[in-house]
Design a protein around this motif. Sequence first.
Motif, PDB file in Angstrom:
ATOM      1  N   LEU A 112      -5.820 -20.060  28.089  1.00 40.44           N
ATOM      2  CA  LEU A 112      -4.916 -21.155  28.424  1.00 40.44           C
ATOM      3  C   LEU A 112      -4.530 -21.939  27.181  1.00 40.44           C
ATOM      4  CD1 LEU A 112      -6.473 -22.539  31.743  1.00 40.44           C
ATOM      5  CD2 LEU A 112      -4.403 -21.160  31.480  1.00 40.44           C
ATOM      6  N   ALA A 113      -5.502 -22.138  26.285  1.00 45.69           N
ATOM      7  CA  ALA A 113      -5.217 -22.867  25.052  1.00 45.69           C
ATOM      8  C   ALA A 113      -4.185 -22.118  24.208  1.00 45.69           C
ATOM      9  CB  ALA A 113      -6.504 -23.077  24.259  1.00 45.69           C
ATOM     10  N   TRP A 114      -4.316 -20.795  24.132  1.00 51.62           N
ATOM     11  CA  TRP A 114      -3.350 -20.017  23.364  1.00 51.62           C
ATOM     12  C   TRP A 114      -1.976 -20.039  24.023  1.00 51.62           C
ATOM     13  CZ3 TRP A 114      -2.843 -18.881  18.650  1.00 51.62           C
ATOM     14  CH2 TRP A 114      -3.958 -18.695  17.832  1.00 51.62           C
ATOM     15  N   PHE A 115      -1.942 -20.026  25.344  1.00 56.29           N
ATOM     16  CA  PHE A 115      -0.660 -20.136  26.038  1.00 56.29           C
ATOM     17  C   PHE A 115       0.002 -21.469  25.690  1.00 56.29           C
ATOM     18  CE2 PHE A 115       2.098 -21.380  29.496  1.00 56.29           C
ATOM     19  CZ  PHE A 115       2.824 -20.222  29.739  1.00 56.29           C
ATOM     20  N   GLU A 116      -0.787 -22.526  25.710  1.00 54.78           N
ATOM     21  CA  GLU A 116      -0.248 -23.841  25.366  1.00 54.78           C
ATOM     22  C   GLU A 116       0.271 -23.875  23.932  1.00 54.78           C
ATOM     23  OE1 GLU A 116      -1.691 -28.521  25.121  1.00 54.78           O
ATOM     24  OE2 GLU A 116      -3.154 -26.942  25.472  1.00 54.78           O
ATOM     25  N   ALA A 117      -0.520 -23.342  22.989  1.00 56.87           N
ATOM     26  CA  ALA A 117      -0.135 -23.373  21.578  1.00 56.87           C
ATOM     27  C   ALA A 117       1.126 -22.563  21.323  1.00 56.87           C
ATOM     28  CB  ALA A 117      -1.287 -22.860  20.719  1.00 56.87           C
ATOM     29  N   LEU A 118       1.234 -21.408  21.966  1.00 51.70           N
ATOM     30  CA  LEU A 118       2.352 -20.514  21.685  1.00 51.70           C
ATOM     31  C   LEU A 118       3.631 -20.889  22.415  1.00 51.70           C
ATOM     32  CD1 LEU A 118       0.536 -17.054  21.677  1.00 51.70           C
ATOM     33  CD2 LEU A 118       1.381 -18.337  19.708  1.00 51.70           C
ATOM     34  N   PHE A 119       3.508 -21.383  23.660  1.00 54.26           N
ATOM     35  CA  PHE A 119       4.709 -21.581  24.469  1.00 54.26           C
ATOM     36  C   PHE A 119       5.035 -23.049  24.744  1.00 54.26           C
ATOM     37  CE2 PHE A 119       3.086 -17.328  25.440  1.00 54.26           C
ATOM     38  CZ  PHE A 119       4.198 -16.581  25.052  1.00 54.26           C
ATOM     39  N   VAL A 120       4.040 -23.883  24.984  1.00 54.09           N
ATOM     40  CA  VAL A 120       4.322 -25.309  25.180  1.00 54.09           C
ATOM     41  C   VAL A 120       4.640 -25.970  23.843  1.00 54.09           C
ATOM     42  CG1 VAL A 120       3.401 -27.506  26.017  1.00 54.09           C
ATOM     43  CG2 VAL A 120       2.888 -25.384  27.252  1.00 54.09           C
ATOM     44  N   LEU A 133       1.135 -34.173   9.512  1.00 50.42           N
ATOM     45  CA  LEU A 133       2.082 -35.272   9.679  1.00 50.42           C
ATOM     46  C   LEU A 133       2.447 -35.508  11.133  1.00 50.42           C
ATOM     47  CD1 LEU A 133       4.421 -34.289   6.704  1.00 50.42           C
ATOM     48  CD2 LEU A 133       2.626 -36.041   6.710  1.00 50.42           C
ATOM     49  N   ARG A 134       1.918 -34.694  12.041  1.00 49.12           N
ATOM     50  CA  ARG A 134       2.163 -34.878  13.466  1.00 49.12           C
ATOM     51  C   ARG A 134       1.175 -35.874  14.078  1.00 49.12           C
ATOM     52  NH1 ARG A 134       2.505 -29.093  16.248  1.00 49.12           N
ATOM     53  NH2 ARG A 134       3.796 -30.226  17.751  1.00 49.12           N
ATOM     54  N   GLY A 135       0.048 -36.054  13.423  1.00 51.54           N
ATOM     55  CA  GLY A 135      -0.981 -36.942  13.946  1.00 51.54           C
ATOM     56  C   GLY A 135      -1.891 -36.225  14.927  1.00 51.54           C
ATOM     57  N   PRO A 136      -3.024 -36.844  15.271  1.00 56.64           N
ATOM     58  CA  PRO A 136      -3.953 -36.224  16.230  1.00 56.64           C
ATOM     59  C   PRO A 136      -3.339 -36.197  17.618  1.00 56.64           C
ATOM     60  CG  PRO A 136      -4.634 -38.466  15.729  1.00 56.64           C
ATOM     61  CD  PRO A 136      -3.496 -38.162  14.806  1.00 56.64           C
ATOM     62  N   ARG A 137      -3.530 -35.079  18.335  1.00 62.45           N
ATOM     63  CA  ARG A 137      -2.940 -34.911  19.654  1.00 62.45           C
ATOM     64  C   ARG A 137      -3.889 -34.136  20.556  1.00 62.45           C
ATOM     65  NH1 ARG A 137       0.289 -31.047  18.543  1.00 62.45           N
ATOM     66  NH2 ARG A 137      -0.678 -30.893  16.509  1.00 62.45           N
ATOM     67  N   ASP A 138      -3.777 -34.409  21.858  1.00 66.54           N
ATOM     68  CA  ASP A 138      -4.508 -33.602  22.827  1.00 66.54           C
ATOM     69  C   ASP A 138      -3.686 -32.351  23.082  1.00 66.54           C
ATOM     70  OD1 ASP A 138      -6.153 -32.563  24.747  1.00 66.54           O
ATOM     71  OD2 ASP A 138      -5.500 -33.917  26.342  1.00 66.54           O
ATOM     72  N   CYS A 139      -3.779 -31.438  22.135  1.00 67.17           N
ATOM     73  CA  CYS A 139      -2.965 -30.220  22.158  1.00 67.17           C
ATOM     74  C   CYS A 139      -3.811 -29.088  21.597  1.00 67.17           C
ATOM     75  CB  CYS A 139      -1.711 -30.431  21.321  1.00 67.17           C
ATOM     76  SG  CYS A 139      -0.670 -28.964  21.124  1.00 67.17           S
ATOM     77  N   ALA A 140      -3.697 -27.913  22.193  1.00 63.29           N
ATOM     78  CA  ALA A 140      -4.487 -26.776  21.722  1.00 63.29           C
ATOM     79  C   ALA A 140      -4.200 -26.475  20.263  1.00 63.29           C
ATOM     80  CB  ALA A 140      -4.202 -25.555  22.586  1.00 63.29           C
ATOM     81  N   THR A 141      -2.949 -26.646  19.850  1.00 66.02           N
ATOM     82  CA  THR A 141      -2.594 -26.381  18.453  1.00 66.02           C
ATOM     83  C   THR A 141      -3.437 -27.225  17.514  1.00 66.02           C
ATOM     84  OG1 THR A 141      -0.325 -25.998  19.184  1.00 66.02           O
ATOM     85  CG2 THR A 141      -0.676 -26.289  16.826  1.00 66.02           C
ATOM     86  N   TYR A 142      -3.594 -28.495  17.846  1.00 66.61           N
ATOM     87  CA  TYR A 142      -4.374 -29.406  17.005  1.00 66.61           C
ATOM     88  C   TYR A 142      -5.857 -29.044  17.032  1.00 66.61           C
ATOM     89  CZ  TYR A 142      -6.342 -33.779  15.210  1.00 66.61           C
ATOM     90  OH  TYR A 142      -7.042 -34.720  14.481  1.00 66.61           O
ATOM     91  N   LEU A 143      -6.356 -28.694  18.201  1.00 64.36           N
ATOM     92  CA  LEU A 143      -7.766 -28.315  18.307  1.00 64.36           C
ATOM     93  C   LEU A 143      -8.045 -27.050  17.487  1.00 64.36           C
ATOM     94  CD1 LEU A 143      -8.370 -28.912  22.130  1.00 64.36           C
ATOM     95  CD2 LEU A 143      -8.865 -30.452  20.224  1.00 64.36           C
ATOM     96  N   PHE A 144      -7.146 -26.084  17.544  1.00 66.79           N
ATOM     97  CA  PHE A 144      -7.294 -24.868  16.746  1.00 66.79           C
ATOM     98  C   PHE A 144      -7.281 -25.198  15.253  1.00 66.79           C
ATOM     99  CE2 PHE A 144      -5.265 -22.034  20.235  1.00 66.79           C
ATOM    100  CZ  PHE A 144      -6.515 -21.819  20.799  1.00 66.79           C
ATOM    101  N   GLU A 145      -6.377 -26.084  14.862  1.00 64.67           N
ATOM    102  CA  GLU A 145      -6.261 -26.431  13.443  1.00 64.67           C
ATOM    103  C   GLU A 145      -7.536 -27.120  12.944  1.00 64.67           C
ATOM    104  OE1 GLU A 145      -3.143 -28.632  10.368  1.00 64.67           O
ATOM    105  OE2 GLU A 145      -3.038 -29.087  12.508  1.00 64.67           O
TER     106      GLU A 145
END
Length: 242
Positions: free
Chosen positions: A36-44, A88-100
């Motif tokens: 689900l996290a990868w789906f969010e990172a790739l498509f959302v 430069l995007r700032g901390p977010r409740d987003c899978a992309t940020y968690l992966f990073e």
Amino acid sequence: MASQRGKPLFKQYTRKYGDRLRAARADGQTPWRRCLAWFEALFVDHGVFRLLFWNKRKVSDRLWRGAQPHPWQVRALGRQGFRTIVNLRGPRDCATYLFEKQAAAEGGIRLVDFVMTSREPPSAERLHALKDLFASIDYPALIHCKSGADRAGITAALYLLVHEGRPAEEAKRQLALKYGHIAQGRTGVLDHFLDAYIKARDADGIDFWTWVDTAYDPVALRGEFQAGMIGNLIVDRLLRRE
């Protein structure tokens, strides 16, 4: 098609189901949640497009710029000796940020969250904070936003201007179409910001920080700028920039 409230149905859909998706994937610690996290990172978060083009470019011998990196790209930066990533995007409740965050920790890279905007000129306080950031981080470093076009561009320009003492005209070249920056849209306010300083400097020789502290009015500057309809269409609707 627009909703009754005048907001695009796509945005309502991604907000509604994006919230459900974030709740379901939580921290991505099980295989299902990881999917689900990868789906969010790739498509959302549109990371699927960044699989094809990272937009990583050299700013100087010590600084690079780019779009939001994927985890394997972060780990590669660590192997290449990069010391810092500035998000430069700032901390977010987003899978992309968690992966990073996870990949930076694994790669021995310091991840710094520093929010920049793409449709508003930076405040004087933000400019001074950015100056302090440039002086405090370890290099080599990568700065990134979502697409590597607008926030990465103005931050790279300011790095050259205030940290390396390069001419404003040279610094402004970091805001260019080759990086994906569209000056004719709302993001063109960043060009207008640098143009305002260049105009003031040419008029009376004022240096950048004196101008920022005594003459710069970001609210008035924002009001002066008029974006083009086609530019806005490209930036906001077609490219869906943050």
